[in-house]
Design a protein around this motif. Sequence first.
Motif, short mmCIF file in Angstrom:
data_model
loop_
_atom_site.label_atom_id
_atom_site.label_comp_id
_atom_site.label_asym_id
_atom_site.label_seq_id
_atom_site.Cartn_x
_atom_site.Cartn_y
_atom_site.Cartn_z
N GLN A 30 27.77 28.30 -14.82
CA GLN A 30 26.37 27.87 -13.87
C GLN A 30 26.19 26.67 -13.12
O GLN A 30 25.44 26.49 -12.46
N LEU A 31 27.63 25.84 -13.29
CA LEU A 31 27.58 24.41 -12.56
C LEU A 31 28.13 24.27 -11.24
O LEU A 31 28.32 23.47 -10.51
N GLU A 32 28.75 25.83 -10.82
CA GLU A 32 29.39 25.63 -9.40
C GLU A 32 27.97 25.37 -8.33
O GLU A 32 27.16 26.04 -8.39
N GLY A 33 28.31 24.53 -7.60
CA GLY A 33 27.23 24.09 -6.59
C GLY A 33 26.26 23.07 -7.00
O GLY A 33 25.25 22.77 -6.19
N ILE A 34 26.28 22.71 -8.59
CA ILE A 34 25.30 21.97 -8.84
C ILE A 34 25.52 20.55 -8.73
O ILE A 34 26.58 20.09 -8.95
N ASN A 35 24.51 19.65 -8.22
CA ASN A 35 24.79 18.04 -7.95
C ASN A 35 24.20 17.27 -9.03
O ASN A 35 25.04 16.07 -9.39
N ILE A 36 23.12 17.92 -9.64
CA ILE A 36 22.63 16.82 -10.74
C ILE A 36 22.35 17.82 -12.10
O ILE A 36 21.92 18.79 -11.72
N LEU A 37 22.87 17.21 -12.94
CA LEU A 37 22.75 17.96 -14.29
C LEU A 37 21.97 17.19 -15.45
O LEU A 37 22.51 16.12 -15.68
N VAL A 38 20.98 17.63 -16.03
CA VAL A 38 20.07 16.97 -17.00
C VAL A 38 20.08 17.81 -18.19
O VAL A 38 19.84 18.96 -18.35
N VAL A 39 20.49 16.92 -19.26
CA VAL A 39 20.89 17.82 -20.66
C VAL A 39 20.24 17.04 -21.73
O VAL A 39 19.64 15.81 -21.42
N ARG A 40 19.91 17.53 -22.80
CA ARG A 40 19.56 16.92 -24.01
C ARG A 40 20.57 16.84 -24.95
O ARG A 40 22.16 16.84 -24.61
N SER A 41 20.42 16.58 -26.23
CA SER A 41 21.60 15.84 -26.86
C SER A 41 22.54 17.12 -27.57
O SER A 41 23.48 16.71 -28.11
N LYS A 42 22.02 18.17 -27.62
CA LYS A 42 22.84 19.44 -27.98
C LYS A 42 23.88 19.71 -27.07
O LYS A 42 24.74 20.78 -27.42
N VAL A 43 24.02 19.39 -25.99
CA VAL A 43 24.94 20.01 -24.89
C VAL A 43 26.21 18.88 -24.72
O VAL A 43 25.78 17.73 -24.52
N ARG A 44 27.39 19.23 -25.09
CA ARG A 44 28.50 18.31 -24.99
C ARG A 44 29.15 18.44 -23.64
O ARG A 44 29.56 19.55 -23.09
N ILE A 45 28.99 17.36 -22.79
CA ILE A 45 29.73 17.19 -21.48
C ILE A 45 31.20 16.81 -21.69
O ILE A 45 31.28 15.90 -21.83
N ASP A 46 31.94 17.76 -21.63
CA ASP A 46 33.66 17.61 -21.62
C ASP A 46 34.18 18.23 -20.66
O ASP A 46 33.59 18.88 -19.83
N GLN A 47 35.62 18.10 -20.74
CA GLN A 47 36.29 18.60 -19.64
C GLN A 47 36.10 20.18 -19.33
O GLN A 47 35.93 20.80 -18.52
N SER A 48 36.12 21.05 -20.61
CA SER A 48 35.87 22.46 -20.66
C SER A 48 34.54 22.73 -19.93
O SER A 48 34.53 23.88 -19.06
N LEU A 49 33.39 22.10 -20.04
CA LEU A 49 32.22 22.39 -19.54
C LEU A 49 32.30 22.05 -17.77
O LEU A 49 31.37 22.78 -17.20
N LEU A 50 33.01 20.95 -17.59
CA LEU A 50 32.96 20.72 -16.18
C LEU A 50 34.00 21.39 -15.29
O LEU A 50 34.12 21.06 -14.25
N MET A 51 34.70 22.42 -15.85
CA MET A 51 35.70 23.03 -14.99
C MET A 51 35.40 23.67 -13.74
O MET A 51 36.22 23.83 -12.65
N ASN A 52 33.92 23.95 -13.69
CA ASN A 52 33.46 24.57 -12.39
C ASN A 52 32.55 23.62 -11.51
O ASN A 52 32.06 23.96 -10.47
N ALA A 53 32.40 22.31 -12.03
CA ALA A 53 31.53 21.12 -11.46
C ALA A 53 31.87 20.27 -10.51
O ALA A 53 31.62 19.34 -10.65
N ASP A 54 32.73 21.05 -9.22
CA ASP A 54 33.23 20.18 -8.36
C ASP A 54 32.16 19.39 -7.75
O ASP A 54 32.74 18.16 -6.98
#
Length: 303
Positions: A30-54
Amino acid sequence: MHESIITGLQKLKIAVEYKPDLTPDELPEQLEGINILVVRSKVRIDQSLLMNADDLEIVCRAGAGIDNLDTDLLEEKGIEIINAPEGNRDAVAEHTLALMLSLLNYIPKSDIEVRKSIWDREGNRGFELKNRTIGLIGYGYMGRAVARKLQPFKPEILAYDKYLPKIDDDFAKKVTLEELQQNADVVSLHIPLTDETRNMVDDDFFNKFRNKILFINTARGEISNFKSLVNAFENKKVWGMGLDVLPVEKLDKLTSEEKDLFDKLTKMPNTLFTPHVAGWTFESYEKISEVIVEKIALVLNKN
């Protein structure tokens, strides 16, 4: 998220996609084309999550702690990190004082006894904050807010913060950890969870206190461990604990050893537990969103 974050971002001419029901497995695509991401504590932001977040430029943690973010990775990618400790510092500070006052005045113990028709005034005689020496470990947004709210009670307040060169207010006296351990009789944690602070509060930590302390933790549970918390009671290094956080908070996922230690901890005298809600009030829920919007606006204006 509070609805104010959506209206606030829309006022900045930002298109908002609010998808609170996404699973961790669904989020990366879902992160393709997204510029700003807002998360709470349960979402882990790591390499696997950012693979489509160019196109990702900003990651916002709607809260104070950023231990769920791979900050090194985000900095390497040039992605701005925003959090909102200003939004829930008052909530955390008030909850901290509530735990202190409840335990210093034996309110949980008194309540249980009166419900059992036990009327023991002498056994529940409490202590006043004015005569306590409060040790705050961590003097950022949370620690400073606690010190400020303690002012009317007039205790002595000592603050240890490894990364703070000096304290620029009159609420607390800056000390070394050793000085705090020699003098404090109430200790409250206000430090983030990092590789450095994980399991920092161990047997050695408790054993260095000269006084038998009241221990409060509204920071992160993994800063300690169940065994050391139990040992602190059994070794008579603490007389009470107020814990809003636990080393493992998914209580249905505890190992058999963790379950035994947790059960033992809950049976210790003068303990008070809350389910990681110190920073989670109706007011902070809204204020966190407002702070996030304000900081996003600042970043966008800067760029």
